[in-house]
Design a protein around this motif. Structure first.
Motif, PDB file in Angstrom:
ATOM      1  N   TYR A  12       0.858  -1.188   0.000  1.00  9.97           N
ATOM      2  CA  TYR A  12       0.000   0.000   0.000  1.00  9.97           C
ATOM      3  C   TYR A  12       0.890   1.233   0.000  1.00  9.97           C
ATOM      4  N   ASN A  37      -4.041 -12.775  11.289  1.00  9.80           N
ATOM      5  CA  ASN A  37      -4.422 -11.429  10.851  1.00  9.80           C
ATOM      6  C   ASN A  37      -3.169 -10.641  10.485  1.00  9.80           C
ATOM      7  N   GLY A  38      -3.233  -9.981   9.331  1.00  6.33           N
ATOM      8  CA  GLY A  38      -2.108  -9.159   8.915  1.00  6.33           C
ATOM      9  C   GLY A  38      -1.041  -9.897   8.125  1.00  6.33           C
ATOM     10  N   ALA A  39      -1.241 -11.196   7.880  1.00  3.78           N
ATOM     11  CA  ALA A  39      -0.230 -11.985   7.153  1.00  3.78           C
ATOM     12  C   ALA A  39      -0.138 -11.606   5.682  1.00  3.78           C
ATOM     13  N   GLY A  40      -1.224 -11.016   5.157  1.00  3.10           N
ATOM     14  CA  GLY A  40      -1.199 -10.606   3.757  1.00  3.10           C
ATOM     15  C   GLY A  40      -2.158 -11.381   2.860  1.00  3.10           C
ATOM     16  N   GLU A  84     -13.423  -8.780   0.933  1.00  7.39           N
ATOM     17  CA  GLU A  84     -13.802  -8.684   2.336  1.00  7.39           C
ATOM     18  C   GLU A  84     -14.987  -7.721   2.431  1.00  7.39           C
ATOM     19  N   GLU A 162     -12.644 -14.542   3.203  1.00  2.55           N
ATOM     20  CA  GLU A 162     -13.351 -14.842   4.458  1.00  2.55           C
ATOM     21  C   GLU A 162     -14.855 -14.956   4.305  1.00  2.55           C
TER      22      GLU A 162
HETATM   23  P1  ATP Z   1      -6.859  -9.942   8.003  1.00  2.00           P
HETATM   24  O1  ATP Z   1      -7.539 -11.190   8.391  1.00  2.00           O
HETATM   25  O2  ATP Z   1      -6.544  -9.064   9.188  1.00  2.00           O
HETATM   26  O3  ATP Z   1      -7.490  -9.222   6.865  1.00  2.00           O
HETATM   27  P2  ATP Z   1      -4.775 -10.559   6.139  1.00  2.00           P
HETATM   28  O4  ATP Z   1      -3.816 -11.692   6.192  1.00  2.00           O
HETATM   29  O5  ATP Z   1      -5.815 -10.595   5.106  1.00  2.00           O
HETATM   30  O6  ATP Z   1      -5.416 -10.433   7.562  1.00  2.00           O
HETATM   31  P3  ATP Z   1      -4.056  -8.071   5.015  1.00  2.00           P
HETATM   32  O7  ATP Z   1      -5.411  -7.483   5.137  1.00  2.00           O
HETATM   33  O8  ATP Z   1      -3.594  -8.532   3.688  1.00  2.00           O
HETATM   34  O9  ATP Z   1      -3.920  -9.266   6.034  1.00  2.00           O
HETATM   35  O10 ATP Z   1      -3.027  -7.023   5.631  1.00  2.00           O
HETATM   36  C1  ATP Z   1      -1.625  -7.192   5.566  1.00  2.00           C
HETATM   37  C2  ATP Z   1      -0.951  -5.929   6.057  1.00  2.00           C
HETATM   38  O11 ATP Z   1      -1.325  -4.851   5.206  1.00  2.00           O
HETATM   39  C3  ATP Z   1      -1.338  -5.516   7.464  1.00  2.00           C
HETATM   40  O12 ATP Z   1      -0.187  -5.057   8.109  1.00  2.00           O
HETATM   41  C4  ATP Z   1      -2.321  -4.403   7.261  1.00  2.00           C
HETATM   42  O13 ATP Z   1      -2.242  -3.463   8.299  1.00  2.00           O
HETATM   43  C5  ATP Z   1      -1.842  -3.757   5.972  1.00  2.00           C
HETATM   44  N1  ATP Z   1      -2.970  -3.162   5.228  1.00  2.00           N
HETATM   45  C6  ATP Z   1      -4.099  -3.777   4.861  1.00  2.00           C
HETATM   46  N2  ATP Z   1      -4.913  -2.946   4.181  1.00  2.00           N
HETATM   47  C7  ATP Z   1      -4.270  -1.755   4.119  1.00  2.00           C
HETATM   48  C8  ATP Z   1      -4.586  -0.484   3.547  1.00  2.00           C
HETATM   49  N3  ATP Z   1      -5.723  -0.276   2.883  1.00  2.00           N
HETATM   50  N4  ATP Z   1      -3.670   0.493   3.687  1.00  2.00           N
HETATM   51  C9  ATP Z   1      -2.499   0.286   4.333  1.00  2.00           C
HETATM   52  N5  ATP Z   1      -2.143  -0.887   4.899  1.00  2.00           N
HETATM   53  C10 ATP Z   1      -3.014  -1.899   4.804  1.00  2.00           C
END
Ligand code: ATP
Length: 235
Positions: A12, A37-40, A84, A162
């Motif tokens: 991002y 959460n946050g893995a990407g 999501e 999800e």
């Molecule tokens: P979750 O279940 O929390 O959605 P995830 O594995 O899908 O987990 P991501 O949503 O891909 O994780 O987020 C990965 C990283 O990117 C996290 O550190 C999150 O804070 C960051 N992130 C997600 N969306 C944004 C955004 N729109 N702007 C900036 N950073 C973001």
């Protein structure tokens, strides 16, 4: 391979999130994408659907390197994405929401009517609700609608973020069963971001993401045997 991701980096603004993801989905395969959460996980789906740019590495779909193609162009190639939060428009009717999926893929009216009928056979709970505002549906029905909308126009691969979020376990099992049925009947491949362990019952393979890269991958039934993995990544 239908979808082939190699050393994908993305993020991002200037903040990197994906640090070299390698992932494949074969024709007609169901693949689970797990991770804390946050893995990407969501970021991976966004980079594949073209909502986020590829910084480096490649994403190819059905032999075509996607490069800088727009999300619309990727959808036309047969790549569906249920983001999501589902993206349902609550003031439109269920049928209008379904047909938005067809508009995205530029399908003719007759094809759309056929697809709609075929999908209502699977998502039977939506049949009586076609004229109702989508906002009046239950959470489970809205999730069905979001998945059905992505399936109009017969995509080759649908990525669902999800699906089970906020749903009762019995509904999760039911929805996953519908996904398995859709794959069996139409050969559609699925890439499912999930936190519910039942996903390993229908998936062929699974990947665990950690810190923006693949940590573990393998046949779903093998990963399901690992108590540590299930405890760490699945509810
Ligand atoms: P979750 O279940 O929390 O959605 P995830 O594995 O899908 O987990 P991501 O949503 O891909 O994780 O987020 C990965 C990283 O990117 C996290 O550190 C999150 O804070 C960051 N992130 C997600 N969306 C944004 C955004 N729109 N702007 C900036 N950073 C973001």
């Amino acid at each position: 391979m239908l979808l082939s991701i190699r050393e994908l980096t993305s993020g991002y603004g200037r903040i990197p999130v994906l640090r070299g993801v390698d992932l494949d989905v074969a024709e007609g395969e169901i693949v689970a994408l797990l991770g804390v959460n946050g893995a990407g996980k969501s970021t991976t789906l966004r980079a594949v659907s073209g909502v986020l740019p590829t910084w480096s590495g490649t994403v190819s779909f059905d032999g075509t390197t996607l490069g800088r193609r727009t999300p619309e162009a990727r959808a036309r190639l047969g790549l569906g994405h249920v983001p999501e939060g589902r993206g349902i428009l609550s003031s439109l009717t269920v049928r209008q929401n379904l047909r938005l999926g067809a508009t995205a893929r530029g399908r003719g009216a007759r094809d759309v009517a056929q697809d709609e009928e075929r999908l209502l056979e699977v998502f039977d709970a939506l049949r009586d609700k076609l004229g109702a505002p989508a906002g009046s549906l239950s959470g489970g029905q809205q999730q069905m609608l979001a998945v059905a909308r992505a399936l109009i126009g017969r995509p080759r691969l649908v990525m669902v973020d999800e699906m089970s979020f906020g749903l009762a376990p019995i509904l999760v099992t039911q929805l996953l069963g519908l996904v398995a049925r859709l794959r069996a009947e139409s050969g559609t491949a699925f890439l499912l971001v999930e936190q519910h362990s039942a996903v390993l019952d229908i998936a062929d393979r699974a990947y665990v993401l950690s810190g923006g890269a693949v940590h573990t991958s393998g046949p779903a039934h093998e990963l399901a045997q690992s108590e540590n993995l299930v405890r760490a990544y699945l509810g």
